[in-house]
Design a protein around this motif. Structure first.
Motif, PDB file in Angstrom:
ATOM      1  N   LYS C   5       0.837  -1.188   0.000  1.00 20.02           N
ATOM      2  CA  LYS C   5       0.000   0.000   0.000  1.00 20.02           C
ATOM      3  C   LYS C   5       0.875   1.242   0.000  1.00 20.02           C
ATOM      4  CE  LYS C   5      -3.672   2.083   2.815  1.00 20.02           C
ATOM      5  NZ  LYS C   5      -4.723   2.194   1.791  1.00 20.02           N
ATOM      6  N   GLU C   6       0.903   1.904  -1.177  1.00 17.01           N
ATOM      7  CA  GLU C   6       1.754   3.101  -1.231  1.00 17.01           C
ATOM      8  C   GLU C   6       0.902   4.348  -1.038  1.00 17.01           C
ATOM      9  OE1 GLU C   6       3.307   2.373  -5.006  1.00 17.01           O
ATOM     10  OE2 GLU C   6       4.588   0.753  -4.293  1.00 17.01           O
ATOM     11  N   GLN C   7      -0.170   4.429  -1.823  1.00 21.61           N
ATOM     12  CA  GLN C   7      -1.086   5.556  -1.634  1.00 21.61           C
ATOM     13  C   GLN C   7      -1.880   5.277  -0.364  1.00 21.61           C
ATOM     14  OE1 GLN C   7      -0.656   7.599  -4.057  1.00 21.61           O
ATOM     15  NE2 GLN C   7       0.465   6.188  -5.368  1.00 21.61           N
ATOM     16  N   ASN C   8      -2.041   6.270   0.481  1.00 19.82           N
ATOM     17  CA  ASN C   8      -2.932   5.969   1.605  1.00 19.82           C
ATOM     18  C   ASN C   8      -4.332   6.462   1.303  1.00 19.82           C
ATOM     19  OD1 ASN C   8      -2.168   8.524   1.612  1.00 19.82           O
ATOM     20  ND2 ASN C   8      -1.162   8.535   3.619  1.00 19.82           N
ATOM     21  N   GLU C   9      -4.943   5.782   0.348  1.00 21.87           N
ATOM     22  CA  GLU C   9      -6.325   6.061   0.001  1.00 21.87           C
ATOM     23  C   GLU C   9      -7.181   4.895   0.468  1.00 21.87           C
ATOM     24  OE1 GLU C   9      -7.219   8.809  -0.915  1.00 21.87           O
ATOM     25  OE2 GLU C   9      -5.447   9.750  -1.824  1.00 21.87           O
ATOM     26  N   LYS C  10      -8.427   5.196   0.853  1.00 21.70           N
ATOM     27  CA  LYS C  10      -9.358   4.125   1.221  1.00 21.70           C
ATOM     28  C   LYS C  10     -10.349   3.942   0.078  1.00 21.70           C
ATOM     29  CE  LYS C  10      -9.330   5.023   6.210  1.00 21.70           C
ATOM     30  NZ  LYS C  10     -10.248   5.446   7.334  1.00 21.70           N
ATOM     31  N   VAL C  11     -10.193   2.853  -0.661  1.00 20.13           N
ATOM     32  CA  VAL C  11     -11.047   2.606  -1.811  1.00 20.13           C
ATOM     33  C   VAL C  11     -12.188   1.671  -1.429  1.00 20.13           C
ATOM     34  CG1 VAL C  11     -11.124   1.793  -4.204  1.00 20.13           C
ATOM     35  CG2 VAL C  11      -9.017   2.815  -3.283  1.00 20.13           C
ATOM     36  N   GLY C  12     -13.401   2.053  -1.836  1.00 21.64           N
ATOM     37  CA  GLY C  12     -14.523   1.152  -1.680  1.00 21.64           C
ATOM     38  C   GLY C  12     -14.883   0.534  -3.015  1.00 21.64           C
ATOM     39  N   VAL C  13     -14.951  -0.807  -3.064  1.00 22.71           N
ATOM     40  CA  VAL C  13     -15.265  -1.486  -4.318  1.00 22.71           C
ATOM     41  C   VAL C  13     -16.682  -2.060  -4.233  1.00 22.71           C
ATOM     42  CG1 VAL C  13     -14.651  -3.386  -5.841  1.00 22.71           C
ATOM     43  CG2 VAL C  13     -12.848  -2.054  -4.720  1.00 22.71           C
ATOM     44  N   TYR C  14     -17.522  -1.774  -5.214  1.00 24.73           N
ATOM     45  CA  TYR C  14     -18.900  -2.257  -5.218  1.00 24.73           C
ATOM     46  C   TYR C  14     -19.164  -3.016  -6.498  1.00 24.73           C
ATOM     47  CZ  TYR C  14     -19.009   1.060  -1.468  1.00 24.73           C
ATOM     48  OH  TYR C  14     -18.710   1.721  -0.316  1.00 24.73           O
ATOM     49  N   ILE C  15     -19.496  -4.279  -6.358  1.00 23.80           N
ATOM     50  CA  ILE C  15     -19.704  -5.116  -7.535  1.00 23.80           C
ATOM     51  C   ILE C  15     -21.189  -5.422  -7.673  1.00 23.80           C
ATOM     52  CG2 ILE C  15     -19.007  -7.229  -8.678  1.00 23.80           C
ATOM     53  CD1 ILE C  15     -16.539  -7.195  -6.820  1.00 23.80           C
ATOM     54  N   CYS C  16     -21.704  -5.129  -8.857  1.00 28.39           N
ATOM     55  CA  CYS C  16     -23.130  -5.258  -9.119  1.00 28.39           C
ATOM     56  C   CYS C  16     -23.425  -6.637  -9.700  1.00 28.39           C
ATOM     57  CB  CYS C  16     -23.569  -4.163 -10.075  1.00 28.39           C
ATOM     58  SG  CYS C  16     -25.333  -4.201 -10.445  1.00 28.39           S
ATOM     59  N   ARG C  17     -24.455  -7.278  -9.174  1.00 29.86           N
ATOM     60  CA  ARG C  17     -24.860  -8.579  -9.734  1.00 29.86           C
ATOM     61  C   ARG C  17     -25.705  -8.366 -10.972  1.00 29.86           C
ATOM     62  NH1 ARG C  17     -24.276 -12.406  -5.645  1.00 29.86           N
ATOM     63  NH2 ARG C  17     -25.471 -13.862  -6.931  1.00 29.86           N
ATOM     64  N   CYS C  18     -26.355  -7.181 -11.005  1.00 31.69           N
ATOM     65  CA  CYS C  18     -27.290  -6.871 -12.085  1.00 31.69           C
ATOM     66  C   CYS C  18     -28.220  -8.061 -12.303  1.00 31.69           C
ATOM     67  CB  CYS C  18     -26.555  -6.507 -13.366  1.00 31.69           C
ATOM     68  SG  CYS C  18     -27.621  -5.685 -14.580  1.00 31.69           S
ATOM     69  N   GLY C  19     -28.912  -8.428 -11.291  1.00 38.50           N
ATOM     70  CA  GLY C  19     -29.728  -9.642 -11.337  1.00 38.50           C
ATOM     71  C   GLY C  19     -28.807 -10.785 -11.715  1.00 38.50           C
ATOM     72  N   SER C  20     -29.163 -11.484 -12.784  1.00 41.84           N
ATOM     73  CA  SER C  20     -28.264 -12.554 -13.220  1.00 41.84           C
ATOM     74  C   SER C  20     -27.399 -12.098 -14.384  1.00 41.84           C
ATOM     75  CB  SER C  20     -29.103 -13.768 -13.649  1.00 41.84           C
ATOM     76  OG  SER C  20     -29.865 -13.383 -14.787  1.00 41.84           O
ATOM     77  N   ARG C  70     -12.084   7.001  -2.044  1.00 45.19           N
ATOM     78  CA  ARG C  70     -12.227   6.699  -3.471  1.00 45.19           C
ATOM     79  C   ARG C  70     -13.310   5.640  -3.648  1.00 45.19           C
ATOM     80  NH1 ARG C  70      -9.159  10.403  -3.475  1.00 45.19           N
ATOM     81  NH2 ARG C  70      -7.229  10.722  -4.673  1.00 45.19           N
ATOM     82  N   VAL C  71     -13.981   5.642  -4.800  1.00 47.94           N
ATOM     83  CA  VAL C  71     -15.047   4.676  -5.041  1.00 47.94           C
ATOM     84  C   VAL C  71     -14.881   3.996  -6.393  1.00 47.94           C
ATOM     85  CG1 VAL C  71     -17.535   4.363  -5.327  1.00 47.94           C
ATOM     86  CG2 VAL C  71     -16.668   5.982  -3.629  1.00 47.94           C
ATOM     87  N   VAL C  72     -15.035   2.677  -6.416  1.00 49.23           N
ATOM     88  CA  VAL C  72     -15.040   1.918  -7.670  1.00 49.23           C
ATOM     89  C   VAL C  72     -16.330   1.123  -7.745  1.00 49.23           C
ATOM     90  CG1 VAL C  72     -14.009  -0.011  -8.909  1.00 49.23           C
ATOM     91  CG2 VAL C  72     -12.542   1.726  -7.875  1.00 49.23           C
ATOM     92  N   VAL C  73     -17.059   1.258  -8.833  1.00 48.59           N
ATOM     93  CA  VAL C  73     -18.223   0.416  -9.039  1.00 48.59           C
ATOM     94  C   VAL C  73     -17.978  -0.460 -10.261  1.00 48.59           C
ATOM     95  CG1 VAL C  73     -20.669   0.321  -9.597  1.00 48.59           C
ATOM     96  CG2 VAL C  73     -19.840   2.033  -7.994  1.00 48.59           C
ATOM     97  N   ALA C  74     -18.133  -1.755 -10.071  1.00 54.48           N
ATOM     98  CA  ALA C  74     -17.997  -2.697 -11.179  1.00 54.48           C
ATOM     99  C   ALA C  74     -19.399  -3.125 -11.573  1.00 54.48           C
ATOM    100  CB  ALA C  74     -17.164  -3.896 -10.762  1.00 54.48           C
ATOM    101  N   SER C  75     -19.842  -2.650 -12.727  1.00 65.57           N
ATOM    102  CA  SER C  75     -21.195  -3.022 -13.167  1.00 65.57           C
ATOM    103  C   SER C  75     -21.266  -2.932 -14.683  1.00 65.57           C
ATOM    104  CB  SER C  75     -22.214  -2.088 -12.512  1.00 65.57           C
ATOM    105  OG  SER C  75     -21.923  -0.740 -12.867  1.00 65.57           O
ATOM    106  N   CYS C  76     -22.093  -1.971 -15.166  1.00 61.93           N
ATOM    107  CA  CYS C  76     -22.317  -1.881 -16.603  1.00 61.93           C
ATOM    108  C   CYS C  76     -21.360  -0.860 -17.229  1.00 61.93           C
ATOM    109  CB  CYS C  76     -23.753  -1.460 -16.837  1.00 61.93           C
ATOM    110  SG  CYS C  76     -24.208  -0.069 -15.788  1.00 61.93           S
TER     111      CYS C  76
END
Lengths: 339, 303, 1129, 153
Positions: C5-20, C70-76
């Protein structure tokens, strides 16, 4: 510090041409001052010290070691490690130590091809028995050894940690003197030293900053090799189609080559923040090629651009003349790209 | 200018006058025609529809010979069918590697080989209009064909197919029009100038052929042509030799002489009619040629 | 992957199921767990629908509670929901740009069925996003003020709609159109489908609204030159073309009635004409006249050394205005009838008509006008001057000089050595070409205006130049060139060898000549022909002209050569005499054949002798006509090595200040007009000298020059040049004039062949009838600069040019019409008053074929469907039925495309009206009848694909339903507004679905057919849409722009200027003083091209910085890259 | 990573055409090789040759640069500059012994999802045939650390 209180200076050459040693002498009367303020403890070019002397020194015994030359073989590497151990401040002195320089152009080919050129296929060579140097040869008197010739030329910082880089092929006398002063100031008077890993004795931006030629917007119809045209004395060389690395080269030399009508060769390495000098140079000049526009069909487009590009015979050798070892890819794929 | 020359079978026989007239104007036009040694038939129009591959091989041989012979990189064919077959074969061999490979296997048997594109195929009309140029032709005109109303007939082969960039508009060619004008003739513009002459249908379905020929003669005549100028032995043969049959079959009275454009060039250059093979045609050209005057007719002032 | 961990950032990762949609393929839980392994990741969660409010709240809460940075969303795809999640991030209290999105649906779960691979790829994309986002920097949108004024380009229905919408809303609008009137194509249309309401009736009210609206500044006959600036503050340069009519115009149409020029009307396309000063159509807005006039002269005027206004008199003759024509002619030319006969008419060589078929017979038309009118008056001076000018030489040069001086009121006296005035005109040109009476008449006219003549007076003999200088304030020497040159071959000096010029002179003066039967004339110029034909008339049996070059190079007029040959004179081309044989009396001449070599400096190919081709020809006389030399005599004037007088090239001043010289004695043998031009130049110089004016200023266009105007030649109907009637051969024994002159009917027809290449013919008749003095020939074009906040481009379309499909015969077959020709034809106010007739303007067609998809849906032309053609073709069918109830109508279509309100119903109506609909693309249209019933008809050849048969349909009229194409200059226009256009030239919208009227350049909008083929309702809708988008921007007052912009770090910029011309938006400026470049943020569109190019890494591309992209790259390759601690990623 | 070789392609896709094309391929459920990992750039003109080299040194087997068709670039002519750089880069990489197949340029408009998918499939197969590049292990071998120090000045 010695009894005399003088800081100890060492200078060593790896794979280099000796030009860097000359450059130190070339600081004129200052050399006397150097002699005055430094104890020279190792300097193969001018003083008779042997490796075993260096080995005998305690660690960090040398205050400043100017290491020039690239890492071409095991001996260079061994000495790099030794001097690192024995030196407080290790300076990658000159382009070879910093980024590989001319020796590293052999990274464009293979070890075998290099040997072939040097020991067989060469007008000045007569080697009927096709003898190649061996790393160890048994003789009645005993075993003779030679250092291992590496496949890839490396920069100094690719084998040991380096405190400072002093670019140039060779570095410019005023710059050398300035750097020595800074270091001495740090060592003797406790003045603040530059941060570790800093590039010293050079500017941060590109050479154009220092160049006296008139600079206009760029749009290049074709490229010329220096002998192919007699450049306008005042206009930017690149605009005239002569490849000048100045745009992608760190300032510091005072634009010596462009001033006398020769395109910058790039020996000061990339400007601050540029990772790969060649790639950047390539990107920049390709962008301003004056060929092709959005109205053309794909084939025509490719064709007209390719025509201009074909006026650059050897991009790799041109854009990476000094920075090959330090480039992102560092060498060519085996067996390929020979020639 | 040096060219390879592929006469094709008919130049030896029914199109003799095409051959002789071409030869007699070649020198003044500065054309050096080197006949391809040991050439063979091009397969005419039928062979391709019977079995394409051997047909390509047949033509491929001529191309191979041309590519070996020096000064023949640019190959000229006077007959539209020969021209098209040569050009088509070169094109297809270039486009379709498998054809190329097969044809070359065949050629190999004869110790030959052909690289598509190594020979460029041209019809003689193209060469005269493009390479020699109308300027140069005007210069050589001794006896302008003033007063002669000529219908240029291109036939359906030379400008087609469009996809192998043809030297003239496939639907509405004009290259010969300009040429004839530079000879001082009055050019008849008529819509059917690039339509089919019937080709070998005269042998297969005479009915159809005669109708096609009739349309052409009628259309030319309706537009006031004294004479029709052709660029292909097949066309000349059909329009000339079958004119009587057409008249018989349709109760018409056409008497339109059909000559080769090379013969007209020759006349304007002052080459004697005999040398040009004038008189070999079945419908005599004399009445038409008699109309040539030494004064440009009303509104025909050349500039 | 990164576990240091070099950057001291707090990243939140959110992964979408998008239903199926995602979870069905990707192991979402697994990935979420795995992601936690990245040292930068504070929390990693998965959720059913991240875009749902619960999903978004998840982000907001974590930011607040866990203190994510920081925020990351994995979806569409970010194109789907980037905005959504940025807003969520912002609501959570973070800068929205501290968010990054990983596209694991479109690029992941939807693109493969391989679960393992999809999961692996998801990991890569997420890791990449995490590595990138830690390097994100907070960014703020950029505010820009909006100038409420708007520029609308194009005054068609689209532009009109947009302009009115905005103006109604109280905003200033500039409406620019390149035509003299707004209205566009809609104004040309008769009725609109499917409602069949009259196009004009619904359009013209809107047009006049535009004309009258206080908020709309109408700029017609104007074009946009340049566009600078950016959304909110554009600065636009508009060029107002010169209309030569000022705002005093009352549209009374008097000028239109008198204008002699008739050119094809742009408005009535192929079938109507208009005058040079015109109004496109009666309801035009603005309702004023425009005089269309090119900046340069017509070719004929420019090409004439004395700039005789040929275009002018041709136009007047065409109108039967012979008096006016003569007035125009004699204004520049004191020898009108003579020039009408003997002029070398250089004008005809450059006449553009010659590029269609043959040049206009300009000279003979002049003769016609003069003969027709008979008597005339040369211009007299308004007031007399005292200065006296002496002119030496009464040839054309002297006479022309005299006339111009006299016009200015100076006193002129002409001296000549010969007993008659006229110089070469009298003694050089045989009478059968130029009758004595004509000469005497015109010299008389010159005497009438007060020019004195003194004949039989040779200078240097009867009177010296010195004396003249004493007697006169200025002297003009134009003694001509009367001495024949010699060939320089053996035997040239024995008798029987005559000089052509002397020969002609003797004949003309009635001196005795003894001529044999066999004559050889040497030379190829007009005088060779004159000599030969004269010799023939004197009774010589065989006259042969020997010329060393080919017919093509022969300088003599083609027509003269023709006539000579017709009179039985033979010409030996490529032949040259080598010696004259005989003892003191010519017996034979030895000739040699020549061939042509490389061109010499005259541009003609140099003749080269063919060795051994010599042959002898017996003859009695050899007449040499290879050109004349001046014979200056003892004139005390400096001469050059050719014996010509040396003069100043511009002023014709000689070595003696008061003495000017010109004509053949200066330039050597030249044409009549050439000599006259010199006379006029001298007159101008003398005038300037007397009036103490600058002798050199503004004289560039004296003498012949090549006009740079271009006239559209294609589609011109071939009409042969009228040939001048001549007397029959048998009457040509004497010296009776051979040419009879045109009949009135011939002249009319000939004059009507004029292409009016400069449109206005400068006859200035309109000036004379314009009561309000609204016509101003001195008007010049002006450029105005507008500041606007937004721009709407509505430049419309052009009709596909049907000529490009030769087999359809348009332009070749009279009765093939284009759709717009038909539109104009059926319009009651159109050229045929709404009657459907063939080209002959009377016959009504009984059978009409309407061909669909002309130039559309055709790989050879345009691949796309033009969308409107089916409908208007059906409309045409209906209108034909309506106008000609008994006519048969055939619509030949590929597919019938009638989507739209009431469209399909309209189609059904036509089916019931009995239109023949035949499905198939027309192969060919020809007039070649093969059956009797086809005679005189047009054959439409088509394969009826419904019955699978070839059909030949005989019709009287064919209408080609041509498709819509982008304007020819659309590429340049798209550059002007920096929009970009597609390969067909239609402008690119920002998004084909969601932003159809916006472009990539903020503040520039497109509407109507310039974006793609569309009908009136769609165009109007787009016009309105564009207007409302602009209105909303104006309403906002300021707009926030995406902060994705480049910026240059001044300290790192070396000023190498690589980036300067890379920016398509000219956003990069070089600051000369600091020697660094700078990005104008508001102009920058954020493409990043300059960032990639900058060789010293001095340019940052916000939100796409090197470190961001490279970190993303390294993060993405976590599974294949070398060990991290080595890679120090 | 497993010993089984799956080519890894880094795709630089422009925001306006090719990235949307990839989106479209997904939305139209076109199944194609999962070997390309996309990086979104505003314009293909943003692609710095350093990115391509960095991709290789970090283990990528191929790089695909995709932009709008010439004349359709949303930044008027950014893609033209891309082409100029691409061609010079390719010439240089050839000297490096890097096969043409490993760096490819593609024009794909927003509507050409299928075109893009096919290209990715084709490229994947070409790279499979060439075998792994994996510069670090296969070319540099043991050679010390990778000199990639990214500094934002």
């Amino acid at each position: 510090m010695t009894e005399s209180g003088k800081p100890k200076l060492a200078m060593y050459w790896g794979a280099s041409c000796g030009g860097c040693e000359i450059s130190v002498i070339n600081i004129h009367e200052h050399i006397l001052v150097v002699d005055e303020i430094f104890d020279i403890v190792f300097f193969p070019c001018i003083a008779d010290f042997k490796y075993h002397h260096v080995e005998s020194y305690p660690d960090k015994h040398i205050d400043v070691c100017l290491f020039n030359g690239a890492i071409r073989n095991s001996e260079n590497e061994e000495m790099a490690h030794l001097l690192r151990k024995k030196s407080k401040v290790l300076v990658a002195y000159g382009s070879c130590a910093y980024e590989g320089c001319i020796p590293a152009l052999s990274n464009l080919t293979t070890k075998d091809a290099t040997f072939n050129k040097v020991y067989f296929d060469n007008p000045s060579i007569d080697n009927p028995d096709r003898i190649l140097p061996q790393t160890s040869t048994d003789m009645p008197e005993g075993t003779l050894t030679l250092p291992t010739f590496y496949h890839t030329v490396k920069s100094l910082d690719q084998v040991v940690d380096v405190d400072y880089y002093l670019p140039g092929c060779p570095p410019e006398p005023p710059q050398i003197w300035a750097v020595l002063q800074v270091i001495v100031g740090g060592l003797l008077e406790g003045k603040p030293l530059p941060p570790a890993g800093a590039i010293v004795g050079a500017g941060t931006t590109a050479l154009c900053d220092e160049c006296e030629r008139e600079i206009q917007e760029k749009s290049i119809d074709r490229f010329y090799r220096p002998y192919q045209l007699d450049p306008d004395p005042d206009q930017c060389l690149l605009e005239q189609g002569i490849i000048c690395m100045g745009i992608a080269t760190r300032s510091g030399c005072g634009a010596l080559c462009p001033t006398v009508g020769m395109g910058c060769r790039g020996c000061y390495g990339p400007p601050e923040g540029v990772i790969d000098q060649g790639a950047k140079m390539l990107s920049a000049i390709a962008s301003v090629i004056n060929a092709g526009d959005e109205t053309m069909e794909d084939d025509e487009l490719e064709h007209v651009i390719q025509e201009v590009i074909d006026t650059i015979p050897d991009p790799a050798g041109t854009f990476y003349r000094f920075s090959m070892a330090h480039s992102i890819l560092r060498r060519v794929k085996n067996g390929k790209g020979d020639s | 200018m040096k060219y390879g020359y592929y006469p094709g079978c008919s130049m030896e026989k029914n199109a003799r006058s095409y051959h002789t007239s071409l030869m007699s104007i070649a020198e003044p036009l500065g054309l050096e025609l080197n006949e391809i040694e040991d050439w063979n038939c091009c397969g005419a129009t039928e062979y391709f529809s019977i079995d394409a591959l051997p047909a390509y091989a047949l033509v491929g041989r001529n191309l191979a010979l041309a590519s070996e012979q020096n000064g023949a990189e640019r190959l000229i064919a006077p007959c539209s069918a020969c021209f098209l077959n040569l050009k088509k074969t070169d094109h297809v061999m270039g486009e379709y590697p498998e054809v190329n490979q097969k044809v070359n296997t065949a050629l190999k048997a004869g110790g030959l080989n052909y690289q598509p594109g190594s020979v460029s195929v041209h019809h003689i009309l193209e060469i005269i209009v493009k390479d020699v140029g109308l300027e140069a032709i005007e210069e050589k005109v001794q006896k302008p064909l003033h007063g002669l109303k000529v219908a240029p007939y291109y036939g359906c082969l030379i400008p087609r197919p469009a996809d192998m960039e043809s030297f003239d508009d496939p639907e509405h060619p004009t290259s010969m029009d300009g040429l004839l004008r530079s000879l001082g003739a009055t050019v008849i513009n008529y819509p059917l100038k690039a339509q089919c002459c019937g080709g070998h249908l005269t042998q297969i379905s005479e009915e159809t052929a005669l109708e096609l020929i009739r349309r052409l003669l009628k259309n030319a005549a309706d537009n006031g042509a004294d004479i029709i100028s052709t660029i292909c032995p097949m066309c000349q043969l059909n329009l000339d030799a079958y004119q009587d049959s057409v008249n018989a079959h349709f109760k018409t009275k056409y008497k339109i002489p059909i000559v080769y454009f090379t013969q007209l060039i020759g006349l304007a250059f002052g080459v004697p009619e005999k040398e040009l093979g004038i008189g070999k045609e079945i419908v005599s050209a004399q009445p038409a040629l008699a109309k040539i005057t030494n004064k440009a007719p009303e509104g025909e002032l050349a500039y | 992957m990164n576990n240091s961990k070099e950057q001291n950032e707090k990243v939140g990762v959110y992964i979408c199921r998008c239903g199926s949609n995602i979870a069905g393929i990707i192991d979402v839980e697994g990935v979420a767990k795995w992601a936690e392994g990245n040292a930068n990741v504070e929390v990693s969660r998965e959720n059913q629908f991240m875009c749902s409010s619960t999903g978004q709240e998840l982000i907001e809460n974590d930011i607040k509670e866990i203190g994510l940075t920081r925020v990351v969303v994995a979806s569409c795809s970010p194109h789907m929901h980037e905005k959504t999640f940025r807003e969520a991030t912002e609501r959570g209290g973070l800068n929205p740009y501290l968010f990054e999105m990983a596209n694991i649906r479109e690029h992941g779960s939807w693109a493969t069925n391989d679960k393992e691979a999809a999961t692996q790829k998801a990991k890569s994309l997420i890791n990449a996003a995490v590595e990138r986002v830690v390097h994100h920097q907070p960014l703020d949108k950029i505010p820009v003020d909006i100038n409420p004024a708007t520029l609308v380009v194009g005054g068609g229905i689209t532009g009109i709609t947009a302009a009115l919408e905005l103006a109604e809303g109280g905003n200033k609008v500039y409406l620019v159109d390149k035509e003299p009137s707004i209205g566009g194509h809609m104004a040309q249309i008769d009725k609109t489908f499917p409602t069949l309401d009259c196009s004009a009736c619904i359009l013209t009210p809107k047009m006049s609204d535009v004309g009258n609206h206080p908020n709309i500044e109408l700029m017609t006959y104007s074009e946009v030159e340049s566009v600078d600036g950016y959304i909110g503050n554009f600065s636009v340069a508009v060029t107002k073309k010169t209309s030569y009519v000022n705002d005093k115009c009352t549209a009374c149409s008097d000028c239109e009635e008198i204008c002699p020029v008739s050119v094809s009307s742009e408005f009535d396309v192929g079938i109507g004409t208009r005058t040079a000063i015109y109004r496109p159509f009666p309801q035009a807005i603005p309702n004023t006249y425009t005089l269309s006039k090119t900046t340069d002269d017509s070719q004929c005027v420019a090409g004439c050394p004395i700039h005789q206004n040929a275009h002018g008199y041709i136009s007047l003759i065409a109108q039967g205005k012979y008096e006016e024509a003569v007035g125009l002619i004699v204004a520049d030319n004191p020898l009108p009838g003579i020039c009408g006969r003997a002029c070398a008419h250089l004008c005809e060589d450059v006449c553009d008509r010659g590029n269609v078929d043959e040049p206009i017979s300009i000279a003979y038309l002049k003769r016609f006008a003069m003969d027709k009118v008979g008597d005339y008056e040369l211009q007299r001076p308004e007031n007399e001057q005292k200065q006296r000018v002496g002119i030496v030489g009464a040839g054309p040069s002297g006479l022309a000089c005299a006339y111009d001086l006299r016009k200015n009121g100076y006193q002129v006296k002409i001296f000549d050595a010969l007993p008659t005035a006229g110089g070469m005109l009298t003694v050089g040109i045989p009478e059968y070409r130029l009758p004595k009476e004509q000469l005497e008449k015109e010299i008389g006219k010159i005497k009438d205006i007060g020019v004195e003549f003194k004949l039989n007076t040779k200078i240097g003999q009867d009177i010296t130049l010195k004396e003249l200088e004493k007697q006169f304030d200025a002297v003009y020497v134009a003694t001509g060139a009367h001495e024949e040159r010699k060939i320089g071959i053996p035997g040239e000096n024995q008798d029987g060898v005559l000089s052509g010029i002397k020969f002609l002179r003797d004949v003309r003066l009635g001196n005795k000549i003894n001529l044999g039967e066999n004559i050889i004339v040497v030379g190829g110029g007009d005088s060779a022909i004159d000599t030969a034909r004269t010799a023939k008339r004197l009774g010589a049996k065989n006259v042969t002209i020997v010329y060393r070059r080919s017919r093509k190079e022969m300088p003599a007029a083609f027509y003269e050569i023709e006539e000579a040959m017709y009179e039985g004179i033979s010409i030996e081309f490529l032949t040259n005499p080598v010696s004259v044989n005989g003892n003191n009396k010519v017996q034979e001449v030895t000739l040699q054949r020549m061939k042509l070599g490389t061109p010499d400096d005259s541009g003609r190919r140099r003749p080269i002798p063919i060795e051994g081709s010599e042959f002898d020809v017996p003859c009695d006389n050899i007449i040499i006509t290879i050109g004349q030399r001046p014979d200056i005599g003892p004139l005390l004037l400096k001469t050059n090595k050719w014996g010509s007088v040396e003069v100043d090239q511009v002023t014709l001043q000689t070595s003696r200040k008061k003495v000017f010289a010109g004509g053949d004695c200066v330039v050597g043998p030249d044409t009549i007009v050439g000599a006259m031009a010199q006379g006029k130049t001298a007159a101008e110089s003398i005038h300037r000298m007397f009036q103490k004016l600058d002798m050199y200023e503004g004289r560039e266009k004296e003498g012949a020059y090549y006009s740079n105007i271009k006239v559209d030649l294609d589609g011109r109907v071939i009409a042969k040049r009228a040939r001048i009637p001549t007397i029959p051969l048998e009457e040509r024994d004497g010296f009776k004039e051979v040419n009879l002159g045109f009949t009135e009917e011939q002249a009319q027809r000939e004059a009507n062949r004029c292409l009016h290449c400069s449109i206005c013919c400068d006859c200035h008749l309109c000036e004379t009838v314009c009561q309000p003095n609204a016509i101003d020939y001195s008007m010049e074009e002006e450029t105005v600069f507008l500041s606007v906040g937004n721009i709407i481009v509505a430049t419309g379309y052009q009709l596909f040019d049907s000529r490009r499909i030769p087999q359809y015969g348009y332009g070749r077959l009279d009765n093939v019409f284009t759709s717009f020709e038909f539109e104009r034809m059926i319009t009651a106010s159109g050229p045929t008053e709404g009657h459907i007739v063939l080209r002959d303007r009377k016959t009504e067609p009984k059978r009409v074929a309407i061909v669909h998809c002309v130039g559309s849906r055709d790989l050879n032309y345009n691949e796309y469907c033009s969308k409107v053609c089916c409908m208007y073709s059906i409309k045409f069918a209906h209108l034909v039925h309506e106008h000609l109830p008994n006519a048969e109508v055939y619509n030949l279509y590929i597919d019938m495309r009638t989507p739209g309100k009431g469209y399909e119903e309209f189609y059904h109506r036509l089916l019931e009206e009995g239109t023949h609909f035949i499905r198939g693309r027309v192969a060919e249209i020809s007039d070649a009848a093969s059956q009797p019933e086809e005679e005189g008809k047009l054959m439409v050849q088509v394969e009826n694909t419904l019955i699978g048969k070839q059909q030949r349909i005989p019709v009287d009229m064919v209408i080609l339903s041509a498709g819509m194409e982008a304007q020819a200059d659309s590429a340049e226009v798209s550059h002007l507004f920096k929009m970009g256009c597609d390969s067909s030239g239609f402008f690119n919208e920002r998004h084909p679905k969601l932003a159809p009227v916006a472009t990539m350049t903020e503040g520039v909008f497109i509407a109507g057919a310039c974006q793609g083929p569309k009908d009136i309702p769609d165009s109007v809708a787009q016009g309105g849409a564009a207007a409302s988008q602009v209105a909303s921007l104006i309403g906002q007052g300021t707009v926030m722009m995406e902060p994705v912009r480049a910026s240059i770090r001044e300290d790192d910029c070396s000023g190498c200027r690589i980036c300067n011309n890379l920016c398509p938006y000219s956003a990069i400026e070089f600051i000369v003083d600091d020697e660094v470049s700078e990005v104008i943020t508001a102009l920058c569109q954020g493409c990043g091209t300059c960032v990639a190019a900058c060789p010293s890494n001095a340019i940052d591309g916000a939100h796409f910085t090197n470190i961001q992209v490279i970190s993303q790259l390294q993060g993405m390759l976590w599974d294949v890259q070398p060990e991290p601690e080595k890679a120090n990623a | 990573m497993s010993d089984h070789y799956e080519p890894v392609i880094v795709g630089f896709l422009c925001n306006w055409c090719s990235y949307r094309a990839a989106d479209l391929a997904g939305t139209s459920r076109i199944k194609y090789a999962p070997n390309m990992r996309a990086i979104r750039v505003m314009c293909s003109g943003r692609v710095d040759p350093q990115f391509v080299l960095t991709a290789f040194i970090n283990g990528a087997d191929g790089v695909l640069i995709a932009g709008c068709h010439p004349g359709e670039c949303h930044y008027v002519n950014g893609n033209i500059k891309t082409m100029r750089r691409f061609l010079l880069l390719k010439k240089t990489l050839t000297q490096w012994g890097i096969e043409d197949e490993r760096v490819q340029l593609l024009w794909a408009s927003a509507s050409e999802g299928i075109h893009l998918a096919e290209k990715v499939n084709a490229m994947t197969e070409e790279l499979r045939a060439l075998g792994p590049l994996r510069w670090h292990e296969k070319v540099l071998g043991e050679n010390g650390k990778v000199p990639v120090a990214v500094k934002e000045a």
